[in-house]
Design a protein around this motif. Structure first.
Motif, PDB file in Angstrom:
ATOM      1  N   ALA A   1      31.372  50.454  21.134  1.00 18.45           N
ATOM      2  CA  ALA A   1      30.151  49.749  21.510  1.00 18.45           C
ATOM      3  C   ALA A   1      30.168  48.327  20.984  1.00 18.45           C
ATOM      4  O   ALA A   1      29.692  47.402  21.628  1.00 18.45           O
ATOM      5  N   GLY A   2      30.741  48.154  19.808  1.00 20.56           N
ATOM      6  CA  GLY A   2      30.774  46.821  19.231  1.00 20.56           C
ATOM      7  C   GLY A   2      31.810  45.930  19.862  1.00 20.56           C
ATOM      8  O   GLY A   2      31.777  44.721  19.694  1.00 20.56           O
ATOM      9  N   SER A   3      32.783  46.516  20.618  1.00 23.95           N
ATOM     10  CA  SER A   3      33.845  45.702  21.205  1.00 23.95           C
ATOM     11  C   SER A   3      33.836  45.782  22.719  1.00 23.95           C
ATOM     12  O   SER A   3      34.856  45.627  23.361  1.00 23.95           O
ATOM     13  N   SER A   4      32.654  46.017  23.313  1.00 24.86           N
ATOM     14  CA  SER A   4      32.568  46.171  24.759  1.00 24.86           C
ATOM     15  C   SER A   4      32.979  44.912  25.498  1.00 24.86           C
ATOM     16  O   SER A   4      33.439  44.966  26.634  1.00 24.86           O
ATOM     17  N   GLU A   5      32.824  43.755  24.854  1.00 21.92           N
ATOM     18  CA  GLU A   5      33.191  42.508  25.512  1.00 21.92           C
ATOM     19  C   GLU A   5      34.685  42.430  25.761  1.00 21.92           C
ATOM     20  O   GLU A   5      35.139  41.723  26.656  1.00 21.92           O
ATOM     21  N   ASN A   6      35.483  43.147  24.956  1.00 20.80           N
ATOM     22  CA  ASN A   6      36.930  43.110  25.105  1.00 20.80           C
ATOM     23  C   ASN A   6      37.452  44.228  26.003  1.00 20.80           C
ATOM     24  O   ASN A   6      38.652  44.340  26.204  1.00 20.80           O
ATOM     25  N   ALA A   7      36.555  45.076  26.499  1.00 15.99           N
ATOM     26  CA  ALA A   7      36.980  46.174  27.354  1.00 15.99           C
ATOM     27  C   ALA A   7      37.507  45.629  28.675  1.00 15.99           C
ATOM     28  O   ALA A   7      36.991  44.646  29.196  1.00 15.99           O
ATOM     29  N   PRO A   8      38.562  46.242  29.230  1.00 17.77           N
ATOM     30  CA  PRO A   8      39.104  45.750  30.497  1.00 17.77           C
ATOM     31  C   PRO A   8      38.095  45.898  31.626  1.00 17.77           C
ATOM     32  O   PRO A   8      37.325  46.851  31.671  1.00 17.77           O
ATOM     33  N   GLU A   9      38.113  44.940  32.533  1.00 18.22           N
ATOM     34  CA  GLU A   9      37.189  44.966  33.657  1.00 18.22           C
ATOM     35  C   GLU A   9      37.539  46.114  34.596  1.00 18.22           C
ATOM     36  O   GLU A   9      38.694  46.330  34.932  1.00 18.22           O
ATOM     37  N   LYS A  10      36.523  46.849  35.010  1.00 16.28           N
ATOM     38  CA  LYS A  10      36.744  47.966  35.919  1.00 16.28           C
ATOM     39  C   LYS A  10      37.017  47.435  37.315  1.00 16.28           C
ATOM     40  O   LYS A  10      36.325  46.554  37.812  1.00 16.28           O
ATOM     41  N   THR A  11      38.050  47.969  37.947  1.00 20.89           N
ATOM     42  CA  THR A  11      38.394  47.563  39.304  1.00 20.89           C
ATOM     43  C   THR A  11      38.542  48.792  40.183  1.00 20.89           C
ATOM     44  O   THR A  11      38.640  49.917  39.698  1.00 20.89           O
ATOM     45  N   GLU A  12      38.579  48.544  41.483  1.00 21.26           N
ATOM     46  CA  GLU A  12      38.653  49.628  42.457  1.00 21.26           C
ATOM     47  C   GLU A  12      39.483  49.160  43.646  1.00 21.26           C
ATOM     48  O   GLU A  12      39.408  47.996  44.049  1.00 21.26           O
ATOM     49  N   THR A  13      40.280  50.058  44.193  1.00 16.91           N
ATOM     50  CA  THR A  13      41.105  49.729  45.351  1.00 16.91           C
ATOM     51  C   THR A  13      40.461  50.258  46.622  1.00 16.91           C
ATOM     52  O   THR A  13      40.073  51.424  46.690  1.00 16.91           O
ATOM     53  N   GLN A  14      40.344  49.384  47.613  1.00 15.68           N
ATOM     54  CA  GLN A  14      39.796  49.761  48.910  1.00 15.68           C
ATOM     55  C   GLN A  14      40.856  49.467  49.968  1.00 15.68           C
ATOM     56  O   GLN A  14      41.160  48.312  50.255  1.00 15.68           O
ATOM     57  N   GLN A  15      41.421  50.526  50.530  1.00 18.19           N
ATOM     58  CA  GLN A  15      42.542  50.390  51.450  1.00 18.19           C
ATOM     59  C   GLN A  15      42.086  49.840  52.800  1.00 18.19           C
ATOM     60  O   GLN A  15      41.068  50.268  53.348  1.00 18.19           O
ATOM     61  N   ILE A  16      42.831  48.861  53.337  1.00 20.36           N
ATOM     62  CA  ILE A  16      42.551  48.304  54.662  1.00 20.36           C
ATOM     63  C   ILE A  16      43.438  48.985  55.700  1.00 20.36           C
ATOM     64  O   ILE A  16      42.984  49.452  56.738  1.00 20.36           O
ATOM     65  N   ASN A  17      44.734  49.012  55.422  1.00 16.81           N
ATOM     66  CA  ASN A  17      45.723  49.675  56.260  1.00 16.81           C
ATOM     67  C   ASN A  17      46.912  49.990  55.359  1.00 16.81           C
ATOM     68  O   ASN A  17      46.865  49.710  54.162  1.00 16.81           O
ATOM     69  N   PRO A  18      47.971  50.583  55.883  1.00 15.35           N
ATOM     70  CA  PRO A  18      49.086  50.954  54.994  1.00 15.35           C
ATOM     71  C   PRO A  18      49.735  49.787  54.261  1.00 15.35           C
ATOM     72  O   PRO A  18      50.478  49.998  53.308  1.00 15.35           O
ATOM     73  N   TYR A  19      49.465  48.541  54.687  1.00 16.20           N
ATOM     74  CA  TYR A  19      50.175  47.406  54.121  1.00 16.20           C
ATOM     75  C   TYR A  19      49.286  46.447  53.341  1.00 16.20           C
ATOM     76  O   TYR A  19      49.778  45.481  52.770  1.00 16.20           O
ATOM     77  N   SER A  20      47.993  46.675  53.330  1.00 13.17           N
ATOM     78  CA  SER A  20      47.115  45.738  52.637  1.00 13.17           C
ATOM     79  C   SER A  20      45.865  46.454  52.133  1.00 13.17           C
ATOM     80  O   SER A  20      45.482  47.509  52.644  1.00 13.17           O
TER      81      SER A  20
END
Length: 434
Positions: A83-102
């Motif tokens: 809780a005290g080091s939440s600022e250093n926590a990695p940013e949450k990301t998410e992958t949203q598929q467009i097609n097999p190549y992107s």
């Protein structure tokens, strides 16, 4: 039909190349039914989550209670620490598929769980950033701000659908950006209610897909054009490489940025060779001049002012040595960046190559046999050269926007001395790529 590489809709039956990624179309292109319209809403890819259950061991109940108490105390300490080091926590990301190549890699309010912002490839070569209907219904106007990290480093005016500027105020909860190119986009939308209350949503979208670069230039009175395509992930690999080592003070390390074996650099050199029409590039000094003209004309110098260095303007730091693929993405670079790119192309073509570090300046170097720049004005220029291991290297100026001959650079360096005077002094020298 659809392009089998990037999924783009191909309007013409006679098309030989995909208009989006440049891929050569063939019988494997995906058919599409008449009246098909690409969906604006992207397919969201959810990676499966697997739970692992540790096997239960039998033991003394008193030991179990003691261990449980210790674990509870430990967990409490860990929770407090986190809780005290939440600022250093990695940013949450998410992958949203467009097609097999992107795909899109998103963060903050673009995360699906927040049901706030979404992104999709729209028609007419646009990217659509949209506020969800649930949120949009609360407001009467929306002020969008977009920062394109990769494509418009030299200007603060962005081109939207029918708009140009830094921000757009709209009554529709969607922003269409006229640049359907892979890259990193920072988005912010300030929403205003009818009573004057304001709420801001924001996030970052990284569009992973095929980068296409078209180049046009002239050399010896003839016009040339080539196309280069590569995956945006290849650029990101270099962008995230050696992050803390970009301010180079040990000039021996300069040549470590000359990635001549990179597949994209090899593809680019191959395209240059085909355009020039030679089979054995290393035996033709004119081909080296052709490569130099390409770099000089097709890659600009970053805009800057007396209050900001070129690198500060382009990369946000005072000193930054860029890999060739970074310079290719931006289409520009300062002296060492374009010199590194030219050296990589020289080396990929089979020439001996290097980078010359000078006071406040850098130029590329190429090794040639029996070369002469011909006539030139000694009033403004000098021939910069040095023989290393029986190979004569010539300096190549890369920060001009017209063709300047191999070997010729300004004869006025810092302190009133010509640049050649500094070679071998205070680490200023020819650094050769091995």
């Amino acid at each position: 039909m659809l392009c089998s590489r990037c999924g783009a809709l191909i309007q013409s039956k006679d098309a030989k190349f995909c208009p989006r990624c440049g891929y050569e179309l063939n019988s494997y292109s995906m058919p599409v039914h008449k009246g098909y319209v690409p969906s604006v809403e992207p397919y969201v890819y959810s990676q499966p989550v697997y739970q692992q259950t540790a096997p239960t061991k039998k033991g003394n109940s008193k030991k179990v209670v003691t261990v449980a108490i210790v674990i509870a105390l430990f967990v409490g300490v860990v929770v407090v620490g986190l809780a005290g080091s939440s600022e250093n926590a990695p940013e949450k990301t998410e992958t949203q598929q467009i097609n097999p190549y992107s795909y899109f890699k998103v963060s903050n309010d673009f995360l699906e769980e927040r049901n706030t912002l979404s992104v999709a490839l729209a028609t007419d070569n646009r990217i659509a950033f949209t506020l969800s209907p649930d949120q949009a219904s609360k407001y009467v106007s929306y002020t969008w701000t977009l920062y394109d990290r990769d494509h418009l480093a030299s200007t603060s005016a962005y081109v939207f659908s029918q708009y140009t500027g830094d921000t757009i105020k709209k009554t529709e909860p969607v922003l269409y950006y006229l640049s359907q190119k892979p890259g990193v986009y920072d988005i912010k939308v300030d929403c205003l209610t009818s009573s004057g209350q304001r709420t801001t949503y924001s996030g970052t979208v990284t569009y992973i897909g095929t980068v296409i670069k078209d180049y046009n230039w002239t050399y010896n009175g003839a016009s040339y054009s080539i196309r280069l395509s590569f995956d945006y992930k290849e650029y990101l690999d270099y962008k995230n490489m050696n992050i803390n080592g970009r301010n180079v003070t040990n000039y021996n390390k300069t040549v470590s940025f000359v990635t001549y074996n990179d597949p994209v650099i090899k593809d680019l050199e191959r395209s240059l060779r085909n355009a020039y029409g030679v089979n054995k590039a290393a035996a033709d000094g004119n081909y080296a001049s052709f490569i130099l003209a390409f770099v000089q004309i097709c890659f600009g110098y970053p805009s800057y002012s007396t209050f900001m260095s070129a690198e500060k303007y382009q990369y946000g730091v005072e000193e930054y040595f860029a890999y060739p693929l970074e310079t290719i993405i931006y289409g520009m670079g300062d002296c060492e960046d374009t010199s590194i790119l030219a050296a990589a192309l020289f080396k990929a073509a089979g020439f001996n190559a290097g980078v010359v570090v000078l006071p406040g300046h850098a130029v590329a170097a190429v090794g040639l046999d029996s070369y002469s720049p011909g006539n030139y004005s000694s009033y403004s220029d000098e021939v910069l050269s040095k023989t290393v291991d029986n190979v004569t290297y010539y300096g190549c100026e890369t920060t001009v926007d017209v063709f300047q001959k191999i070997g010729l650079i300004s004869n006025t360096g810092s302190g009133g001395h010509p640049y050649s005077w500094y070679i071998g002094k205070d680490s200023y020298d020819f650094y050769i790529v091995t």
